[in-house]
Design a protein around this motif. Structure first.
Motif, short mmCIF file in Angstrom:
data_model
loop_
_atom_site.label_atom_id
_atom_site.label_comp_id
_atom_site.label_asym_id
_atom_site.label_seq_id
_atom_site.Cartn_x
_atom_site.Cartn_y
_atom_site.Cartn_z
N LEU A 182 0.83 -1.20 0.00
CA LEU A 182 0.00 0.00 0.00
C LEU A 182 0.87 1.25 0.00
CD1 LEU A 182 -2.81 1.20 0.06
CD2 LEU A 182 -2.83 0.94 2.55
N ALA A 183 1.93 1.24 0.79
CA ALA A 183 2.86 2.37 0.82
C ALA A 183 3.49 2.57 -0.55
CB ALA A 183 3.94 2.15 1.87
N GLU A 227 18.74 7.76 -2.55
CA GLU A 227 17.38 7.23 -2.55
C GLU A 227 17.17 6.24 -1.40
OE1 GLU A 227 19.59 6.58 -4.96
OE2 GLU A 227 18.94 7.44 -6.87
N LEU A 228 15.88 5.95 -1.15
CA LEU A 228 15.51 5.03 -0.08
C LEU A 228 14.23 4.30 -0.48
CD1 LEU A 228 15.87 4.07 2.92
CD2 LEU A 228 14.40 5.99 3.57
N ASP A 229 14.14 3.03 -0.07
CA ASP A 229 12.91 2.27 -0.30
C ASP A 229 11.96 2.55 0.86
OD1 ASP A 229 10.86 0.46 -0.69
OD2 ASP A 229 12.18 -1.15 -1.37
N HIS A 230 11.13 3.57 0.69
CA HIS A 230 10.21 3.97 1.75
C HIS A 230 9.09 2.95 1.96
CE1 HIS A 230 11.83 8.09 2.20
NE2 HIS A 230 12.13 7.95 0.93
N ALA A 231 8.77 2.18 0.93
CA ALA A 231 7.75 1.14 1.09
C ALA A 231 8.27 0.01 1.97
CB ALA A 231 7.34 0.61 -0.28
N GLN A 232 9.50 -0.39 1.73
CA GLN A 232 10.11 -1.39 2.60
C GLN A 232 10.17 -0.88 4.03
OE1 GLN A 232 14.54 -2.10 2.93
NE2 GLN A 232 13.99 -3.94 1.74
N LEU A 233 10.50 0.39 4.18
CA LEU A 233 10.56 0.99 5.51
C LEU A 233 9.20 0.95 6.18
CD1 LEU A 233 12.19 2.52 7.66
CD2 LEU A 233 11.61 4.65 6.47
#
Length: 228
Positions: A17-18, A168-174
């Motif tokens: 969902l994120a 960059e960052l994987d905000h969904a994984q976070l």
């Protein structure tokens, strides 16, 4: 032979969902769509703050899919919904802060060969082969946060540094990790994931040669050790 696919776990549902929300916001922001630019500006105000403090943001984070029950799955409990909603709030507001004034996408999915987890992102702020202790300590402090509110504040500080360095960052994984964090024993699980991510990323050596394929001899639980 029919293959039976296991239903997504609550954590997987939060991460997916994120990913959908953030990807849509990122496309809109990079295309200068007014609604996306305005949405990110509003979301930024929630970075490092509890979800309930800013009712104005509730309409921006659609948690409706969490209340649906996919085939083969069970409805989420009240406690699961609360933790999922809080995790989404933190992840999306941190993304909004990360993307501010950047014309390339700060959200990138983590995958083999292109590590974008939190630990890897922190490691990318360091010179290859070196450990920048002040930067490393920020990750350690995040790992020892006593609750989600403090964790969000410490992650906010890290995201500000990542934005400065265009990392960059994987905000969904976070988001999925933030969901897990809130359960008994979850913080230990997430710290181990951050530790593995930190050591899985190898920068380009200064001599221009490819990184060694050999195992990293440094323990992937270093974050846990430093936190003790």
């Amino acid at each position: 032979m029919t293959t039976v696919t296991a239903p997504a776990t609550p954590r997987e549902r939060v991460a997916r969902l994120a990913a959908g929300h953030i990807a849509a916001l990122q496309r809109g922001y990079l295309d200068d769509q007014p609604h996306a630019v305005a949405a990110l500006a509003r979301l930024r105000r929630g970075a490092g703050r509890e979800a309930g403090q800013l009712p104005d943001l509730w309409a921006l984070i659609d948690t409706g899919p969490l209340h649906e029950t996919p085939d083969g799955a069970r409805p989420l409990s009240e406690n699961e919904l609360i933790r999922a909603e809080d995790a989404l709030h933190v992840a999306l507001t941190l993304y909004a802060l990360h993307q501010q004034s950047r014309r390339t996408g700060m959200y990138q999915a983590d995958r083999p060969g292109r590590r974008r987890g939190l630990g890897a992102a922190v490691r990318r702020m360091m010179k290859p082969g070196e450990i920048d202790e002040p930067v490393h300590k920020r990750l350690v402090r995040a790992g020892t946060a006593p609750d989600l509110t403090v964790l969000a504040q410490r992650l906010r500080d890290i995201v500000v540094l990542l934005r400065r360095e265009d990392i960059e960052l994987d905000h969904a994984q976070l988001a999925g990790q933030l969901y897990t964090w809130q359960w008994p024993g979850g913080a230990d699980t997430v710290r181990r994931e951050w530790g593995r991510s930190f050591h899985a990323w190898h920068g380009k050596p200064t001599d221009g040669k490819s990184p060694s394929a050999g195992p990293d001899t440094t323990s992937t639980t270093e974050i846990d050790k430093d936190a003790s």
